[in-house]
Enzyme design. Sequence first.
Site, short mmCIF file in Angstrom:
data_model
loop_
_atom_site.label_atom_id
_atom_site.label_comp_id
_atom_site.label_asym_id
_atom_site.label_seq_id
_atom_site.Cartn_x
_atom_site.Cartn_y
_atom_site.Cartn_z
N ARG A 88 0.83 -1.35 0.03
CA ARG A 88 -0.04 -0.09 -0.17
C ARG A 88 0.86 1.26 -0.02
O ARG A 88 0.24 2.10 0.11
CB ARG A 88 -0.71 0.04 1.42
CG ARG A 88 -2.37 -0.46 1.37
CD ARG A 88 -2.61 -0.50 2.55
NE ARG A 88 -3.98 -0.20 2.65
CZ ARG A 88 -5.12 -1.05 2.83
NH1 ARG A 88 -4.84 -2.08 2.59
NH2 ARG A 88 -5.98 -0.52 3.02
N ARG A 127 -21.61 -2.18 3.49
CA ARG A 127 -20.75 -3.51 3.59
C ARG A 127 -21.26 -4.12 5.00
O ARG A 127 -21.25 -3.37 6.07
CB ARG A 127 -19.47 -3.62 3.41
CG ARG A 127 -18.79 -4.88 3.90
CD ARG A 127 -17.29 -4.91 3.45
NE ARG A 127 -16.56 -3.79 4.02
CZ ARG A 127 -15.40 -3.41 3.58
NH1 ARG A 127 -14.72 -4.11 2.74
NH2 ARG A 127 -14.70 -2.22 4.03
N ARG A 160 -17.88 -3.32 10.03
CA ARG A 160 -16.48 -2.99 10.33
C ARG A 160 -16.63 -1.49 11.03
O ARG A 160 -17.18 -0.71 10.70
CB ARG A 160 -15.68 -3.09 9.22
CG ARG A 160 -15.03 -4.47 8.96
CD ARG A 160 -14.35 -4.52 7.73
NE ARG A 160 -13.40 -3.58 7.32
CZ ARG A 160 -12.50 -3.58 6.19
NH1 ARG A 160 -12.65 -4.50 5.25
NH2 ARG A 160 -11.85 -2.49 6.06
N ARG A 171 -9.96 6.95 4.78
CA ARG A 171 -9.29 5.97 3.96
C ARG A 171 -9.25 6.13 2.44
O ARG A 171 -8.04 5.91 1.99
CB ARG A 171 -10.28 4.64 4.28
CG ARG A 171 -10.10 4.00 5.77
CD ARG A 171 -11.08 3.08 5.93
NE ARG A 171 -11.14 1.91 5.19
CZ ARG A 171 -12.17 1.33 5.07
NH1 ARG A 171 -13.36 1.35 5.82
NH2 ARG A 171 -12.32 0.18 4.15
P1 AP5 Z 1 -15.00 -5.70 -0.71
O1 AP5 Z 1 -14.66 -6.80 -1.44
O2 AP5 Z 1 -15.12 -5.94 0.91
O3 AP5 Z 1 -13.81 -4.29 -0.98
P2 AP5 Z 1 -12.22 -4.30 -0.66
O4 AP5 Z 1 -11.54 -3.84 -1.82
O5 AP5 Z 1 -11.86 -5.45 0.14
O6 AP5 Z 1 -12.29 -3.15 0.46
P3 AP5 Z 1 -11.71 -2.73 2.14
O7 AP5 Z 1 -12.64 -1.97 2.63
O8 AP5 Z 1 -11.55 -4.15 2.71
O9 AP5 Z 1 -10.28 -2.45 1.65
P4 AP5 Z 1 -9.35 -1.64 2.46
O10 AP5 Z 1 -8.09 -1.43 1.63
O11 AP5 Z 1 -9.73 -0.23 2.99
O12 AP5 Z 1 -9.32 -2.54 3.77
P5 AP5 Z 1 -8.39 -3.34 4.53
O13 AP5 Z 1 -9.22 -4.50 5.22
O14 AP5 Z 1 -7.50 -3.98 3.51
O15 AP5 Z 1 -16.15 -5.02 -1.10
C1 AP5 Z 1 -16.67 -3.80 -0.61
C2 AP5 Z 1 -18.33 -3.73 -0.51
O16 AP5 Z 1 -18.70 -3.59 -1.82
C3 AP5 Z 1 -18.97 -4.90 -0.04
O17 AP5 Z 1 -20.02 -4.86 0.49
C4 AP5 Z 1 -19.21 -5.81 -1.41
O18 AP5 Z 1 -20.30 -6.52 -1.46
C5 AP5 Z 1 -19.33 -4.52 -2.41
N1 AP5 Z 1 -18.88 -5.10 -3.76
C6 AP5 Z 1 -17.77 -5.89 -4.20
N2 AP5 Z 1 -17.59 -5.85 -5.39
C7 AP5 Z 1 -18.73 -5.18 -5.91
C8 AP5 Z 1 -19.14 -4.66 -7.38
N3 AP5 Z 1 -18.59 -5.29 -8.34
N4 AP5 Z 1 -20.51 -4.37 -7.37
C9 AP5 Z 1 -21.10 -3.81 -6.35
N5 AP5 Z 1 -20.71 -4.05 -5.08
C10 AP5 Z 1 -19.59 -4.55 -4.89
O19 AP5 Z 1 -7.57 -2.59 5.43
C11 AP5 Z 1 -8.29 -2.01 6.77
C12 AP5 Z 1 -7.18 -1.39 7.44
O20 AP5 Z 1 -6.11 -2.12 7.94
C13 AP5 Z 1 -6.40 -0.03 6.75
O21 AP5 Z 1 -7.25 1.09 6.53
C14 AP5 Z 1 -5.11 -0.02 7.28
O22 AP5 Z 1 -5.40 0.73 8.61
C15 AP5 Z 1 -4.85 -1.35 7.83
N6 AP5 Z 1 -3.96 -2.02 6.63
C16 AP5 Z 1 -4.12 -3.08 5.93
N7 AP5 Z 1 -3.35 -3.21 5.00
C17 AP5 Z 1 -2.36 -2.46 5.31
C18 AP5 Z 1 -1.09 -2.06 4.67
N8 AP5 Z 1 -0.57 -2.96 3.69
N9 AP5 Z 1 -0.50 -0.93 5.10
C19 AP5 Z 1 -0.93 -0.48 6.21
N10 AP5 Z 1 -2.09 -0.42 6.70
C20 AP5 Z 1 -2.86 -1.42 6.29
MG MG Z 2 -10.99 -6.08 1.91
#
Ligand code: AP5
Ligand code: MG
Length: 214
Positions: A88, A127, A160, A171
């Site tokens: 990221r 979500r 969440r 975000r």
């Molecule tokens: P979903 O598939 O859940 O989307 P996603 O891309 O996985 O979104 P996230 O919110 O999980 O991404 P993120 O990067 O913010 O969070 P993460 O957990 O990685 O889909 C979202 C919704 O849309 C669902 O309801 C789904 O049903 C719907 N949907 C999906 N596809 C669709 C479509 N085609 N059409 C319509 N609807 C659809 O990270 C969380 C936190 O962890 C970060 O903020 C940070 O604090 C920390 N973190 C994680 N990784 C790192 C890293 N590498 N470095 C630093 N901090 C990190």
């Molecule tokens: Mg995700």
Amino acid sequence: MNIVLLGAPGAGKGTQAAKMVEVFGLPHISTGDMFRKAVADGTPMGVAAKGFMDKGELVPDDVVIGIVKERLSQPDCVAGFILDGFPRTAPQADALGAALSDMGRALDAVISIEVPREALVGRLTSRRQCRACGRIYNTMGEMPAVHGVCDDCGGEVYQRDDDTVATVTNRLDVYDKNTEPLIAYYETRGLLRPIDGDRSPHVVFADVRKALEG
Ligand code: AP5
Ligand code: MG
Ligand code: ZN
């Protein structure tokens, strides 16, 4: 196959990863899921990470890089992996490249799921997710048959903590500043496979398959 899923919060990384696991049988490594598990388990890393996550800020690079390197060294990653939400930042991308090179490996493709920002806030605030198995639901789309109970595992389906409007906005800003530049980073390296993510999940997945299977 060694794959990275790149995309803004709500782009559908987790949704597409679940389909990829079924078809390709590779382990799904979501750093967000790993941190949420650490938070639920109350580990020191979880306690520290929660402060950043609830504000929509990134967890520090050294922490994230450490857990990913450890995870990639596990035996189930030998045939490949699907990284979701990592890298990221540019330092994370450099660290991933170096770690894979040390293992005599390299990335095969970076799937970049592209969705206009206007669509993302609605997706995230609607979500719901299973606390136990991580299955993703949406109040505007697929929901469990029994309210609050996961169809797959009977776990609790919840919202969440970082899916509030205020945190979602930050975000998305953090993504634009830190992660969006990785699109050019991987394009330069010939690895980028851009996918239009603003269509229904199964249509998006058909393109993901095409991008990976050629
Ligand atoms: P979903 O598939 O859940 O989307 P996603 O891309 O996985 O979104 P996230 O919110 O999980 O991404 P993120 O990067 O913010 O969070 P993460 O957990 O990685 O889909 C979202 C919704 O849309 C669902 O309801 C789904 O049903 C719907 N949907 C999906 N596809 C669709 C479509 N085609 N059409 C319509 N609807 C659809 O990270 C969380 C936190 O962890 C970060 O903020 C940070 O604090 C920390 N973190 C994680 N990784 C790192 C890293 N590498 N470095 C630093 N901090 C990190
Ligand atoms: Mg995700
Ligand atoms: Zn479940």
